[in-house]
Design a protein around this motif. Structure first.
Motif, PDB file in Angstrom:
ATOM      1  N   MET A   1      23.361   4.493  31.543  1.00  0.00           N
ATOM      2  CA  MET A   1      23.270   5.700  32.376  1.00  0.00           C
ATOM      3  C   MET A   1      23.747   6.905  31.578  1.00  0.00           C
ATOM      4  SD  MET A   1      25.123   6.427  36.039  1.00  0.00           S
ATOM      5  CE  MET A   1      24.886   7.992  36.869  1.00  0.00           C
ATOM      6  N   LYS A   2      22.972   7.970  31.606  1.00  0.00           N
ATOM      7  CA  LYS A   2      23.361   9.177  30.895  1.00  0.00           C
ATOM      8  C   LYS A   2      24.515   9.846  31.631  1.00  0.00           C
ATOM      9  CE  LYS A   2      18.717   9.960  29.176  1.00  0.00           C
ATOM     10  NZ  LYS A   2      17.591  10.894  29.080  1.00  0.00           N
ATOM     11  N   LYS A   3      25.510  10.317  30.871  1.00  0.00           N
ATOM     12  CA  LYS A   3      26.646  10.939  31.525  1.00  0.00           C
ATOM     13  C   LYS A   3      27.312  11.941  30.604  1.00  0.00           C
ATOM     14  CE  LYS A   3      29.425   6.915  30.252  1.00  0.00           C
ATOM     15  NZ  LYS A   3      30.280   5.825  30.746  1.00  0.00           N
ATOM     16  N   LEU A   4      28.057  12.842  31.204  1.00  0.00           N
ATOM     17  CA  LEU A   4      28.825  13.815  30.454  1.00  0.00           C
ATOM     18  C   LEU A   4      30.220  13.270  30.249  1.00  0.00           C
ATOM     19  CD1 LEU A   4      27.720  17.019  32.334  1.00  0.00           C
ATOM     20  CD2 LEU A   4      27.096  16.383  30.023  1.00  0.00           C
ATOM     21  N   ALA A   5      30.720  13.306  29.019  1.00  0.00           N
ATOM     22  CA  ALA A   5      32.055  12.791  28.741  1.00  0.00           C
ATOM     23  C   ALA A   5      33.108  13.696  29.348  1.00  0.00           C
ATOM     24  CB  ALA A   5      32.260  12.678  27.230  1.00  0.00           C
ATOM     25  N   SER A   6      34.230  13.134  29.648  1.00  0.00           N
ATOM     26  CA  SER A   6      35.306  13.875  30.305  1.00  0.00           C
ATOM     27  C   SER A   6      36.076  14.711  29.315  1.00  0.00           C
ATOM     28  CB  SER A   6      36.271  12.892  30.986  1.00  0.00           C
ATOM     29  OG  SER A   6      36.939  12.122  30.000  1.00  0.00           O
ATOM     30  N   LEU A   7      36.854  15.650  29.840  1.00  0.00           N
ATOM     31  CA  LEU A   7      37.700  16.475  28.992  1.00  0.00           C
ATOM     32  C   LEU A   7      38.738  15.632  28.284  1.00  0.00           C
ATOM     33  CD1 LEU A   7      38.218  19.592  31.277  1.00  0.00           C
ATOM     34  CD2 LEU A   7      36.720  19.365  29.309  1.00  0.00           C
ATOM     35  N   LEU A   8      39.162  14.530  28.921  1.00  0.00           N
ATOM     36  CA  LEU A   8      40.111  13.645  28.285  1.00  0.00           C
ATOM     37  C   LEU A   8      39.520  13.051  27.024  1.00  0.00           C
ATOM     38  CD1 LEU A   8      42.759  12.097  28.198  1.00  0.00           C
ATOM     39  CD2 LEU A   8      41.740  10.371  29.716  1.00  0.00           C
ATOM     40  N   LEU A  49      23.310  21.483  34.028  1.00  0.00           N
ATOM     41  CA  LEU A  49      22.958  21.708  35.427  1.00  0.00           C
ATOM     42  C   LEU A  49      23.758  20.735  36.280  1.00  0.00           C
ATOM     43  CD1 LEU A  49      19.057  22.014  35.272  1.00  0.00           C
ATOM     44  CD2 LEU A  49      20.707  23.867  35.529  1.00  0.00           C
ATOM     45  N   GLY A  50      24.432  21.250  37.297  1.00  0.00           N
ATOM     46  CA  GLY A  50      25.254  20.377  38.120  1.00  0.00           C
ATOM     47  C   GLY A  50      26.372  19.777  37.295  1.00  0.00           C
ATOM     48  N   SER A  51      26.602  18.482  37.458  1.00  0.00           N
ATOM     49  CA  SER A  51      27.710  17.849  36.749  1.00  0.00           C
ATOM     50  C   SER A  51      27.269  16.839  35.701  1.00  0.00           C
ATOM     51  CB  SER A  51      28.620  17.125  37.761  1.00  0.00           C
ATOM     52  OG  SER A  51      27.876  16.127  38.459  1.00  0.00           O
ATOM     53  N   ASP A  52      25.972  16.517  35.650  1.00  0.00           N
ATOM     54  CA  ASP A  52      25.590  15.433  34.745  1.00  0.00           C
ATOM     55  C   ASP A  52      24.213  15.565  34.118  1.00  0.00           C
ATOM     56  OD1 ASP A  52      24.043  15.062  36.944  1.00  0.00           O
ATOM     57  OD2 ASP A  52      24.584  12.971  37.277  1.00  0.00           O
ATOM     58  N   GLN A  53      23.658  16.778  34.085  1.00  0.00           N
ATOM     59  CA  GLN A  53      22.339  16.944  33.493  1.00  0.00           C
ATOM     60  C   GLN A  53      22.369  18.035  32.433  1.00  0.00           C
ATOM     61  OE1 GLN A  53      19.197  18.065  36.172  1.00  0.00           O
ATOM     62  NE2 GLN A  53      17.586  17.764  34.653  1.00  0.00           N
ATOM     63  N   LEU A  73      15.172   2.027  14.541  1.00  0.00           N
ATOM     64  CA  LEU A  73      16.109   0.906  14.641  1.00  0.00           C
ATOM     65  C   LEU A  73      15.536  -0.259  15.448  1.00  0.00           C
ATOM     66  CD1 LEU A  73      19.499   2.810  15.231  1.00  0.00           C
ATOM     67  CD2 LEU A  73      18.465   2.042  13.068  1.00  0.00           C
ATOM     68  N   ASN A  74      14.326  -0.057  15.984  1.00  0.00           N
ATOM     69  CA  ASN A  74      13.655  -1.103  16.758  1.00  0.00           C
ATOM     70  C   ASN A  74      14.533  -1.582  17.917  1.00  0.00           C
ATOM     71  OD1 ASN A  74      11.485  -2.787  17.374  1.00  0.00           O
ATOM     72  ND2 ASN A  74      12.285  -4.464  16.123  1.00  0.00           N
ATOM     73  N   LEU A  75      15.094  -0.621  18.653  1.00  0.00           N
ATOM     74  CA  LEU A  75      15.973  -0.941  19.771  1.00  0.00           C
ATOM     75  C   LEU A  75      15.178  -0.992  21.071  1.00  0.00           C
ATOM     76  CD1 LEU A  75      19.005   1.388  18.928  1.00  0.00           C
ATOM     77  CD2 LEU A  75      18.826  -1.072  18.513  1.00  0.00           C
ATOM     78  N   GLN A  76      15.442  -1.993  21.879  1.00  0.00           N
ATOM     79  CA  GLN A  76      14.815  -2.074  23.188  1.00  0.00           C
ATOM     80  C   GLN A  76      15.393  -1.029  24.133  1.00  0.00           C
ATOM     81  OE1 GLN A  76      12.189  -4.127  24.072  1.00  0.00           O
ATOM     82  NE2 GLN A  76      12.160  -4.496  21.849  1.00  0.00           N
ATOM     83  N   LYS A  77      16.683  -0.739  23.942  1.00  0.00           N
ATOM     84  CA  LYS A  77      17.374   0.217  24.810  1.00  0.00           C
ATOM     85  C   LYS A  77      18.345   1.027  23.974  1.00  0.00           C
ATOM     86  CE  LYS A  77      20.354   0.491  28.911  1.00  0.00           C
ATOM     87  NZ  LYS A  77      21.115  -0.301  29.929  1.00  0.00           N
ATOM     88  N   LEU A  78      18.403   2.296  24.235  1.00  0.00           N
ATOM     89  CA  LEU A  78      19.359   3.175  23.552  1.00  0.00           C
ATOM     90  C   LEU A  78      19.965   4.101  24.587  1.00  0.00           C
ATOM     91  CD1 LEU A  78      20.754   4.222  21.032  1.00  0.00           C
ATOM     92  CD2 LEU A  78      18.756   5.665  20.568  1.00  0.00           C
ATOM     93  N   GLU A  79      21.249   3.925  24.844  1.00  0.00           N
ATOM     94  CA  GLU A  79      21.937   4.748  25.836  1.00  0.00           C
ATOM     95  C   GLU A  79      22.286   6.109  25.243  1.00  0.00           C
ATOM     96  OE1 GLU A  79      26.065   4.858  28.508  1.00  0.00           O
ATOM     97  OE2 GLU A  79      25.592   3.094  27.290  1.00  0.00           O
ATOM     98  N   VAL A  80      22.001   7.157  25.987  1.00  0.00           N
ATOM     99  CA  VAL A  80      22.319   8.519  25.561  1.00  0.00           C
ATOM    100  C   VAL A  80      23.508   9.022  26.371  1.00  0.00           C
ATOM    101  CG1 VAL A  80      21.501  10.884  25.305  1.00  0.00           C
ATOM    102  CG2 VAL A  80      19.918   8.980  24.965  1.00  0.00           C
ATOM    103  N   ARG A  81      24.558   9.400  25.672  1.00  0.00           N
ATOM    104  CA  ARG A  81      25.720  10.003  26.324  1.00  0.00           C
ATOM    105  C   ARG A  81      25.815  11.464  25.897  1.00  0.00           C
ATOM    106  NH1 ARG A  81      30.235   5.195  25.289  1.00  0.00           N
ATOM    107  NH2 ARG A  81      29.209   3.621  26.614  1.00  0.00           N
ATOM    108  N   TYR A  82      26.197  12.304  26.822  1.00  0.00           N
ATOM    109  CA  TYR A  82      26.356  13.731  26.548  1.00  0.00           C
ATOM    110  C   TYR A  82      27.837  14.082  26.516  1.00  0.00           C
ATOM    111  CZ  TYR A  82      21.409  14.152  27.698  1.00  0.00           C
ATOM    112  OH  TYR A  82      20.054  14.014  27.716  1.00  0.00           O
ATOM    113  N   GLN A  83      28.217  14.837  25.489  1.00  0.00           N
ATOM    114  CA  GLN A  83      29.585  15.320  25.339  1.00  0.00           C
ATOM    115  C   GLN A  83      29.567  16.843  25.321  1.00  0.00           C
ATOM    116  OE1 GLN A  83      33.009  13.810  24.624  1.00  0.00           O
ATOM    117  NE2 GLN A  83      33.089  15.859  25.478  1.00  0.00           N
ATOM    118  N   VAL A  84      30.167  17.461  26.308  1.00  0.00           N
ATOM    119  CA  VAL A  84      30.241  18.921  26.318  1.00  0.00           C
ATOM    120  C   VAL A  84      31.155  19.381  25.193  1.00  0.00           C
ATOM    121  CG1 VAL A  84      30.948  20.958  27.618  1.00  0.00           C
ATOM    122  CG2 VAL A  84      29.774  19.085  28.787  1.00  0.00           C
ATOM    123  N   VAL A  85      30.664  20.328  24.383  1.00  0.00           N
ATOM    124  CA  VAL A  85      31.453  20.877  23.283  1.00  0.00           C
ATOM    125  C   VAL A  85      31.592  22.381  23.470  1.00  0.00           C
ATOM    126  CG1 VAL A  85      30.659  19.058  21.724  1.00  0.00           C
ATOM    127  CG2 VAL A  85      29.448  21.248  21.767  1.00  0.00           C
TER     128      VAL A  85
END
Length: 300
Positions: A1-8, A49-53, A73-85
């Protein structure tokens, strides 16, 4: 699941002393995760946009690079995480490996190249200033005795001070913690001008409550090549990213993304920026390079 990393997570990442692994692709293959650094309010380049897009011109480009990574990399799945900078922490987060690709609005310059690498240039920007339309400010010299706001971690006011027309000019400087706050400071009347990339100025004005109250004016203070940051000395990732960008420029996909974000309605208010791609950017699409700001200035 795509998500924005926390400030922590940001705080922890900044505390890591170790350098990022030289081969980011190996780490992505092992973890099945890629982390994209995004900005919260750099419209239309990179914003939340909002809290997670995360959306924007640079974010879309990074998504194309992520797709290329997944294929290579021939990956079946690649999770994308977003980090606010932010302007202050974006370089450290790339350097220590907390962010794999920084998809914001960052200028490629020689100082930053000491710590990170850059892809081919994706955008060429002109630094100018936004003012209230009725302020009477139309030139750098009109800033005498006025207050200028800049976003913390940016170099815009340094460009202003170095301009020959600013010689002997005295003005006050205040800082906004991010681009949204900088525009709010201008909008509230606490500053007379905001100095930053013209594209960001136009986007902020277009999304203001009363866009007609503001104008982008004055001389071009600097011309800056913007690009995607990645780990220094990571040749495999840079080669893959650069080839992806070349393919996008050659196929016309880069121009299509420009139209999506600079000519068509964009969220959250579905406003149009109605900006044509600068001539220098169109030339770059024909002959890509990763020259830093200093080299570009020397050859223009």
């Amino acid at each position: 699941m795509k998500k924005l990393a926390s400030l922590l997570a940001v705080a922890l990442a900044l505390g890591i002393a170790a350098e990022a692994p030289a081969q980011t692709l190996d780490r992505i293959r092992a973890t099945g995760v890629v982390t994209l650094g995004v900005r919260d309010s750099s419209l239309p380049m990179s914003y939340v946009l909002g809290s997670d897009q995360a959306v924007g011109f640079q974010v879309d480009i990074c998504q194309r690079i992520v797709a290329a990574i997944k294929r290579q990399l021939n990956l079946q799945k690649l999770e994308v995480r977003y980090q606010v900078v932010t302007s202050q922490n974006r370089v450290p987060l790339v350097r220590n490996g907390a962010v794999d690709l920084e998809c914001g609005s960052t200028t490629n310059n020689q100082a930053r190249q000491q710590d990170v690498a850059f892809t081919l240039t994706t955008y060429i920007e002109e630094v100018r200033m936004a003012v209230r339309a009725n302020s009477g400010i139309r030139s750098i010299r009109d800033l005498e005795g006025r207050t200028v706001v800049a976003t913390t971690g940016t170099t815009s006011v340094q460009h202003l001070r170095r301009n020959s027309r600013a010689t002997g000019l005295k003005f006050n400087e205040i800082l906004g913690k991010d681009h949204a706050e900088s525009f709010l400071i201008l909008e509230s009347g606490k500053a007379d001008a905001w100095v930053i990339d013209a594209g960001l100025l136009n986007a902020s004005i277009a999304n203001a409550r009363n866009p007609a109250d503001f104008a982008v004016v004055g001389e071009v203070l600097n011309t800056e090549p913007l690009a995607i940051m990645l780990s220094k000395d990571d040749a495999p990732l840079k080669a893959l990213a650069d080839q992806t960008l070349r393919d996008m420029m050659r196929s016309g996909e880069m121009k299509a993304l420009w139209n999506k974000w600079y000519a068509e309605p964009i969220p959250p208010r579905n406003v149009r920026l109605n900006m044509a791609p600068p001539a220098a950017l169109q030339k770059l699409w024909q002959d890509p390079n990763d020259l830093p700001m200093e080299s570009y200035a020397a050859t223009r």
